[in-house]
Design a protein around this motif. Sequence first.
Motif, PDB file in Angstrom:
ATOM      1  N   SER A  36       0.940  -1.161   0.046  1.00 51.53           N
ATOM      2  CA  SER A  36      -0.031   0.008  -0.085  1.00 51.53           C
ATOM      3  C   SER A  36       0.817   1.305  -0.070  1.00 51.53           C
ATOM      4  O   SER A  36       1.945   1.272   0.478  1.00 51.53           O
ATOM      5  N   SER A  37       0.458   2.289  -0.373  1.00 53.05           N
ATOM      6  CA  SER A  37       1.181   3.516  -0.271  1.00 53.05           C
ATOM      7  C   SER A  37       0.944   4.365   0.759  1.00 53.05           C
ATOM      8  O   SER A  37      -0.094   3.945   1.608  1.00 53.05           O
ATOM      9  N   VAL A  38       1.699   5.441   1.011  1.00 59.34           N
ATOM     10  CA  VAL A  38       1.527   6.031   2.498  1.00 59.34           C
ATOM     11  C   VAL A  38       0.137   6.931   2.275  1.00 59.34           C
ATOM     12  O   VAL A  38      -0.555   6.761   3.447  1.00 59.34           O
ATOM     13  N   GLU A  39      -0.170   7.270   1.187  1.00 63.51           N
ATOM     14  CA  GLU A  39      -1.456   8.223   0.903  1.00 63.51           C
ATOM     15  C   GLU A  39      -2.491   7.335   1.088  1.00 63.51           C
ATOM     16  O   GLU A  39      -3.585   7.847   2.045  1.00 63.51           O
ATOM     17  N   ALA A  40      -2.563   5.877   0.558  1.00 61.08           N
ATOM     18  CA  ALA A  40      -3.694   5.030   0.898  1.00 61.08           C
ATOM     19  C   ALA A  40      -3.592   4.657   2.560  1.00 61.08           C
ATOM     20  O   ALA A  40      -4.803   4.527   3.185  1.00 61.08           O
ATOM     21  N   ARG A  41      -2.681   4.669   3.236  1.00 59.96           N
ATOM     22  CA  ARG A  41      -2.525   4.149   4.560  1.00 59.96           C
ATOM     23  C   ARG A  41      -3.235   5.358   5.309  1.00 59.96           C
ATOM     24  O   ARG A  41      -4.062   4.832   6.085  1.00 59.96           O
ATOM     25  N   GLU A  42      -2.866   6.311   4.991  1.00 53.94           N
ATOM     26  CA  GLU A  42      -3.178   7.730   5.940  1.00 53.94           C
ATOM     27  C   GLU A  42      -4.895   7.653   5.458  1.00 53.94           C
ATOM     28  O   GLU A  42      -5.562   8.292   6.380  1.00 53.94           O
ATOM     29  N   ALA A  43      -5.406   7.560   4.517  1.00 52.53           N
ATOM     30  CA  ALA A  43      -6.777   7.755   4.084  1.00 52.53           C
ATOM     31  C   ALA A  43      -7.656   6.603   4.532  1.00 52.53           C
ATOM     32  O   ALA A  43      -8.913   7.041   4.318  1.00 52.53           O
ATOM     33  N   LEU A  44      -7.268   5.736   4.990  1.00 55.42           N
ATOM     34  CA  LEU A  44      -8.182   4.565   5.315  1.00 55.42           C
ATOM     35  C   LEU A  44      -8.842   4.788   6.557  1.00 55.42           C
ATOM     36  O   LEU A  44      -8.248   5.432   7.499  1.00 55.42           O
ATOM     37  N   PRO A  45     -10.274   4.527   6.399  1.00 56.67           N
ATOM     38  CA  PRO A  45     -11.044   4.892   7.697  1.00 56.67           C
ATOM     39  C   PRO A  45     -10.442   4.089   8.981  1.00 56.67           C
ATOM     40  O   PRO A  45     -10.042   2.933   8.908  1.00 56.67           O
ATOM     41  N   ILE A  46     -10.691   4.864   9.835  1.00 57.07           N
ATOM     42  CA  ILE A  46      -9.825   4.083  11.399  1.00 57.07           C
ATOM     43  C   ILE A  46     -10.551   2.607  11.569  1.00 57.07           C
ATOM     44  O   ILE A  46      -9.532   1.969  11.936  1.00 57.07           O
ATOM     45  N   GLY A  47     -11.861   2.350  11.181  1.00 58.75           N
ATOM     46  CA  GLY A  47     -12.202   1.097  11.534  1.00 58.75           C
ATOM     47  C   GLY A  47     -11.696   0.103  10.554  1.00 58.75           C
ATOM     48  O   GLY A  47     -11.265  -0.967  11.137  1.00 58.75           O
ATOM     49  N   ARG A  48     -11.468   0.389   9.363  1.00 59.06           N
ATOM     50  CA  ARG A  48     -10.725  -0.284   8.465  1.00 59.06           C
ATOM     51  C   ARG A  48      -9.240  -0.626   8.679  1.00 59.06           C
ATOM     52  O   ARG A  48      -8.622  -1.753   8.676  1.00 59.06           O
ATOM     53  N   ARG A  49      -8.784   0.362   9.265  1.00 55.96           N
ATOM     54  CA  ARG A  49      -7.331   0.348   9.503  1.00 55.96           C
ATOM     55  C   ARG A  49      -7.126  -0.434  10.781  1.00 55.96           C
ATOM     56  O   ARG A  49      -6.416  -1.525  10.887  1.00 55.96           O
ATOM     57  N   ASP A  50      -7.999  -0.330  11.791  1.00 55.95           N
ATOM     58  CA  ASP A  50      -7.888  -1.038  12.916  1.00 55.95           C
ATOM     59  C   ASP A  50      -8.170  -2.753  12.634  1.00 55.95           C
ATOM     60  O   ASP A  50      -7.647  -3.508  13.168  1.00 55.95           O
ATOM     61  N   ALA A  51      -9.413  -2.924  11.735  1.00 56.81           N
ATOM     62  CA  ALA A  51      -9.577  -4.417  11.472  1.00 56.81           C
ATOM     63  C   ALA A  51      -8.171  -4.980  10.901  1.00 56.81           C
ATOM     64  O   ALA A  51      -7.760  -6.227  11.251  1.00 56.81           O
ATOM     65  N   LEU A  52      -7.207  -4.398  10.122  1.00 54.85           N
ATOM     66  CA  LEU A  52      -6.283  -4.778   9.538  1.00 54.85           C
ATOM     67  C   LEU A  52      -4.982  -5.037  10.803  1.00 54.85           C
ATOM     68  O   LEU A  52      -4.491  -6.083  10.802  1.00 54.85           O
ATOM     69  N   LEU A  53      -5.276  -3.884  11.609  1.00 55.87           N
ATOM     70  CA  LEU A  53      -4.285  -4.269  12.834  1.00 55.87           C
ATOM     71  C   LEU A  53      -4.557  -5.401  13.758  1.00 55.87           C
ATOM     72  O   LEU A  53      -3.862  -6.269  14.096  1.00 55.87           O
TER      73      LEU A  53
END
Length: 248
Positions: A36-53
Amino acid sequence: MRPLSPSDLLELLDRGHDLAPVGRALLLLARAWPGSSVEAREALPIGRRDALLIALRAHTFGARASFAASCAACGEQLEASLDLAQVLAEHPDEGDPGAEHILEHEGAAVTFRLPSSADLLALEGRPEGGAEDFARRVVTSIDGRSPAAETPPSEAPLPGGVAQAIAAALEQADPLAVIRFEVVCGDCGESRRQTFDIVPYLWREIETAGERVVREVHALASVYGWTEREILRLSAARRAMYLRQVAS
Ligand SMILES: [Zn+2]
């Protein structure tokens, strides 16, 4: 997704040591979302981000997260646990993460997008504005008009109560952004809601696991004179065998 290796743990600790939680979340996300790109990671909604974490945590340390808490009613020490695989199964990753959501507030249609790490980064160090600053960033229109058309988004006033309405609507729209679960006391039956935040939780585990890796490297390097890199290249099974030799 591959689990974090011993060298991943040490590298994350190096790079995340001085970072605030958002920075650490983005560092972990780069591991959980390879390519993933830095931009895509920063733009990902918090819930989606946390699901991946959460998935990264489940791959690395297992799907069961445990907590120690004390009962507010009787003081009994409680051992609570949360099944992360079940949390992910209850909130499948579906729909366009960039989609707009609509809420009705006092007869007006308020459209908003889901907040991302970029929003948290932009608001870092500005705790005083809180919910109001947050809402200003995610509201895209009120009754079809952009609230930011004439003024910079950070200064555009929002109608009264919109910030609170947005905060409530976000819990519905992005349920994994704030994970709540019930802890029941086995002794007196008192139950209470607890929140689970994957970023500090996983970071503490990485610190603990990283310290264990350093102890193992220290033990083997002291005896055999190997470098950290050489020791970390050993398979977990072989490292364990050498550690048993050192301890015997
Ligand atoms: Zn109790």
